[in-house]
Design an enzyme around this catalytic site. Structure first.
Site, PDB file in Angstrom:
ATOM      1  N   CYS A 193      28.641  98.381  34.948  1.00  0.00           N
ATOM      2  CA  CYS A 193      27.713  99.399  34.458  1.00  0.00           C
ATOM      3  C   CYS A 193      27.667  99.430  32.933  1.00  0.00           C
ATOM      4  CB  CYS A 193      28.155 100.774  34.943  1.00  0.00           C
ATOM      5  SG  CYS A 193      28.377 100.851  36.708  1.00  0.00           S
ATOM      6  N   HIS A 218      41.400  64.269  51.941  1.00  0.00           N
ATOM      7  CA  HIS A 218      42.124  65.263  52.755  1.00  0.00           C
ATOM      8  C   HIS A 218      41.188  66.339  53.281  1.00  0.00           C
ATOM      9  CE1 HIS A 218      45.910  63.417  51.562  1.00  0.00           C
ATOM     10  NE2 HIS A 218      45.373  63.308  50.361  1.00  0.00           N
ATOM     11  N   TRP A 236      25.929  98.987  38.231  1.00  0.00           N
ATOM     12  CA  TRP A 236      26.313  97.832  39.050  1.00  0.00           C
ATOM     13  C   TRP A 236      27.055  98.455  40.233  1.00  0.00           C
ATOM     14  CZ3 TRP A 236      30.736  95.423  40.911  1.00  0.00           C
ATOM     15  CH2 TRP A 236      30.578  94.093  41.321  1.00  0.00           C
ATOM     16  N   ARG A 283      25.200  92.616  31.194  1.00  0.00           N
ATOM     17  CA  ARG A 283      26.411  93.038  31.929  1.00  0.00           C
ATOM     18  C   ARG A 283      26.175  93.017  33.423  1.00  0.00           C
ATOM     19  NH1 ARG A 283      30.012  96.064  28.803  1.00  0.00           N
ATOM     20  NH2 ARG A 283      30.565  97.432  30.528  1.00  0.00           N
ATOM     21  N   ASN A 322      31.066 104.513  34.127  1.00  0.00           N
ATOM     22  CA  ASN A 322      31.346 103.103  34.401  1.00  0.00           C
ATOM     23  C   ASN A 322      32.787 103.050  34.890  1.00  0.00           C
ATOM     24  OD1 ASN A 322      31.670 100.361  34.539  1.00  0.00           O
ATOM     25  ND2 ASN A 322      31.832 100.051  32.329  1.00  0.00           N
ATOM     26  N   GLY A 323      32.985 102.523  36.096  1.00  0.00           N
ATOM     27  CA  GLY A 323      34.346 102.408  36.623  1.00  0.00           C
ATOM     28  C   GLY A 323      34.372 102.815  38.088  1.00  0.00           C
ATOM     29  N   LYS A 365      29.894  77.038  37.311  1.00  0.00           N
ATOM     30  CA  LYS A 365      28.661  77.161  36.521  1.00  0.00           C
ATOM     31  C   LYS A 365      27.444  77.010  37.417  1.00  0.00           C
ATOM     32  CE  LYS A 365      29.576  78.767  33.327  1.00  0.00           C
ATOM     33  NZ  LYS A 365      30.907  79.057  33.560  1.00  0.00           N
ATOM     34  N   GLU A 386      27.057  79.951  40.136  1.00  0.00           N
ATOM     35  CA  GLU A 386      26.823  81.332  39.677  1.00  0.00           C
ATOM     36  C   GLU A 386      25.427  81.516  39.070  1.00  0.00           C
ATOM     37  OE1 GLU A 386      29.238  82.943  36.524  1.00  0.00           O
ATOM     38  OE2 GLU A 386      29.483  81.015  35.571  1.00  0.00           O
ATOM     39  N   GLU A 401      35.243  74.186  36.988  1.00  0.00           N
ATOM     40  CA  GLU A 401      34.332  74.910  36.090  1.00  0.00           C
ATOM     41  C   GLU A 401      32.891  74.471  36.310  1.00  0.00           C
ATOM     42  OE1 GLU A 401      34.431  77.449  34.448  1.00  0.00           O
ATOM     43  OE2 GLU A 401      32.738  77.321  33.053  1.00  0.00           O
ATOM     44  N   LYS A 416      28.892  90.555  33.422  1.00  0.00           N
ATOM     45  CA  LYS A 416      29.502  89.787  32.338  1.00  0.00           C
ATOM     46  C   LYS A 416      30.985  90.112  32.219  1.00  0.00           C
ATOM     47  CE  LYS A 416      29.813  86.991  28.949  1.00  0.00           C
ATOM     48  NZ  LYS A 416      29.828  85.546  29.251  1.00  0.00           N
TER      49      LYS A 416
END
Ligand code: AGP
Length: 609
Positions: free
Chosen positions: A2, A505, A76, A27, A102-103, A486, A489, A482, A604
């Site tokens: 948020c 395997h 969010w 964010r 926010n939280g 990338k 997402e 990574e 973010k």
């Protein structure tokens, strides 16, 4: 996560509140809202699901009068689906008190039940609405006192902005666990979740600390601990410019930030390499403390975790110190064995990732020394650390981390050399060879960025694949992880990173003509091994994009596409491999019409568990 904006002053609040939210869009959010106090002391609320443009459209249809006090929010969703009712701000029964948050309030259900038993009527499914009704319950004419009592009942993480119809010149802020700053203006003051939101209004900032709350009017800011003790806050002047948070002609923040990498790494070399040695300055640990370190634990999340994995290879190879690495959410719950001779390296771009902060607190509780690698001055992680190595990458707005990742790698390499120097595990010649190679990295990155056409063409040619496998060996195994992160997402294509040696395997079962495999195969002592993997993939009709060292012609016989990176020191190849991996993901996502800077469901900075 948020985003919160608050304003009290002499200007019309709505443009400031909405403009600030737009600068917090990176964010991640799924709804937004604003509330102001009218000149007649009525609380006005407008809120809407979806993008801020929807809220602006609503305000056009239902205009808001000129007001000089207000709060706004991007949500969010944590509790309650993304919809109009659950979006913030939230009010009490009488629409006299308004809250943005926010939280997460962990005990909201019990508090809600107690308040409902007293007759409070709730309209949303959120934890936040409880705060508004609790303040109403405690309010006896002193808003600050009512908020202070409310806070003592709350368990969890929160950054709060609060206004009331009975206090036309008062904005109250409070924080524990979620970031909140106070912007100091002339005859006006602001609150925000992050600096970019108000940077065009003021550069004079107070970072509210955990356990602090503030009484803010247009002329005065008073800060207190939750206990009521007055605090004399230290205002800081923000160093980066408004421009730093604008796209400056690039199509996306992510693209702009990828192009900033040569500068970031170049500045890092100037900052940390002096007279052929690594000089970390007074970063918080003395040479004696460094010598006393017998082991290192790295804790981080997401991309920062992948950077930490590269750091593990580099530190063990160069400084001969054993390194373990955990995702923060696992470290904090596995009862880790940590003591005073353990160095915890906590890596976090934002410095606000809840799991990494909790992991650090757990390690501190067990007596470890904390070294953080962070990109945000004054962040919560910085305040929890014994030593800080800043990445100085500048604000990273794109949700997908790019320049912060390569900057984290750079700092980890500098730290590895420093540890090796103190422990005398590298000769002066080896150190010189490594640092000379490091200084060439910016030019090599720049050269790769200069030829966007090739990587864009390769990406587009492979954008139809429904699943990608990324393979790397040794210090480029983290590069494979990574690269997969990338891609998934920002394009939402399923992608998996694997140690190439693990392919037989299990993952080899995935290989057929409908899969694309990205093989990170720079010149190294494991090059032949990964060529064998590529042959096994081709034998099963898998399509291969290889990342190879320029000049390597043979690899063309084993891959459908080849992206070349400059030759460099073995250990530095992840710094260069990052660019094709970032740009493959970027160009595929653009090709698929995805929201590159604000991918769905992502934030973010993940400031909740
Ligand atoms: C990376 O592209 C993601 N945005 C995410 O994995 C991120 O790296 C992770 O959330 C950690 O964030 P931090 O570095 O701010 O702690």
């Amino acid at each position: 996560m948020c985003g919160i904006i608050g304003y009290v002053g002499f200007r019309n609040a709505v443009p400031i509140l909405i403009g600030g939210l737009k600068k917090l869009e990176y964010r991640g959010y799924d709804s937004s809202g604003v509330s102001v106090l009218s000149p007649e002391n009525d609380i006005i609320v407008r809120k809407s699901k979806g993008k801020i443009a929807n809220l602006e459209e609503l305000i056009l249809q239902k205009p808001i009068v000129h007001s000089t006090l207000g709060i706004s929010h991007t949500r969010w969703a944590t509790h309650g689906e993304p919809n109009h009712i659950n979006s913030h701000p939230h009010t009490d029964c009488s629409q006299s008190i308004v809250v943005v948050h926010n939280g997460i309030i962990e005990n909201y259900e019990s508090l809600k039940a107690q308040l409902q038993a007293k007759g409070h009527k709730f309209v949303s499914q959120t934890d936040t609405e409880v705060i508004a009704h609790l303040i109403e319950e405690y309010y006896k004419g002193d808003l600050f006192a009512a908020v202070k009592k409310t806070i003592l009942d709350l368990k969890g993480a929160f950054a709060l902005g609060i206004i009331s119809k009975n206090h036309p010149d008062l904005l109250i802020a409070a924080r524990v666990g979620s970031p909140l700053i106070i912007g100091l203006g002339k005859g006006e003051n602001f609150i925000a979740s992050d600096v970019p939101a108000i940077l065009d209004r003021t550069k004079k900032i107070i970072y509210l600390q955990d356990g602090e709350m503030a009484c803010i009017s247009k002329k005065e800011v008073k800060v207190f601990k939750f206990s009521g003790e007055k605090v004399i806050p230290k205002a800081q002047i923000v160093k980066f410019s408004v421009d730093a948070v604008k796209k400056q002609g690039f199509a996306h923040f992510m693209l702009k930030e990828m192009h900033e990498q040569p500068h970031v790494i170049s500045e890092m070399g100037k900052r940390y390499i002096k007279n052929g040695k690594v000089d970390l300055g007074d970063f918080g640990l003395t040479p004696a403390q460094i010598k006393a370190i017998t082991r290192i634990d790295i804790v981080a999340c997401g991309t920062a975790y992948h950077a930490g994995m590269v750091g593990k290879y580099a530190i063990e190879k160069m400084a001969k110190i054993p390194v373990t690495i955990d995702v923060s959410s696992e470290f904090r719950y596995r009862d880790p064995i940590v003591d005073k001779n353990t160095m915890i390296i906590a890596i976090s771009q934002s410095g606000e990732t809840a799991d990494t902060l909790a992991a650090v607190k757990e390690a501190k509780r067990k007596g470890a020394k904390i070294v953080s690698i962070c990109n945000v001055l004054g962040s919560s992680l910085v305040r929890e650390s014994d030593a800080v190595l800043y990445t100085h990458a500048g604000p990273e707005i794109g949700v997908a981390s790019t320049k912060a990742y390569t900057a984290q790698l750079g700092v980890l390499f500098m730290l590895a050399v420093k540890l090796a120097t103190v422990n005398k595990t590298m000769s002066p010649g080896e150190i010189k060879e490594f640092l000379d190679a490091f200084k060439k990295i910016p030019t090599s990155i720049q050269a790769f960025l200069a030829d966007q056409k090739t990587v864009a063409r390769v990406a587009k040619r492979n954008s139809h694949f429904g699943c990608f496998l990324f393979l790397g060996r040794n210090i480029n195994f983290p590069s494979a992880l990574e690269g997969a992160l990338k891609l998934k997402e920002i394009s939402y294509i399923p992608a998996e990173g694997y140690a190439a040696g693990e392919m037989k395997h299990g993952p080899i079962a995935l290989i057929d003509e409908y899969r694309a495999v990205v093989c990170i195969a720079p010149a190294s002592d494991v090059y032949e091994k990964i060529i064998s993997n590529m042959q096994e993939i081709r034998a099963r009709k898998g399509k291969i994009i290889a990342i190879a060292t320029e000049g390597d012609q043979d690899i063309k016989n084993h891959a459908d596409d080849v992206l070349y990176i400059a030759a460099t020191h073995d250990l530095l190849t992840p710094l260069l491999a990052a660019l094709p991996l970032q740009l493959i993901a970027y160009h595929i996502a653009v090709q698929l019409g995805c929201d590159v800077d604000q991918p769905r469901n992502l934030a973010k900075s993940v400031t909740v568990e």
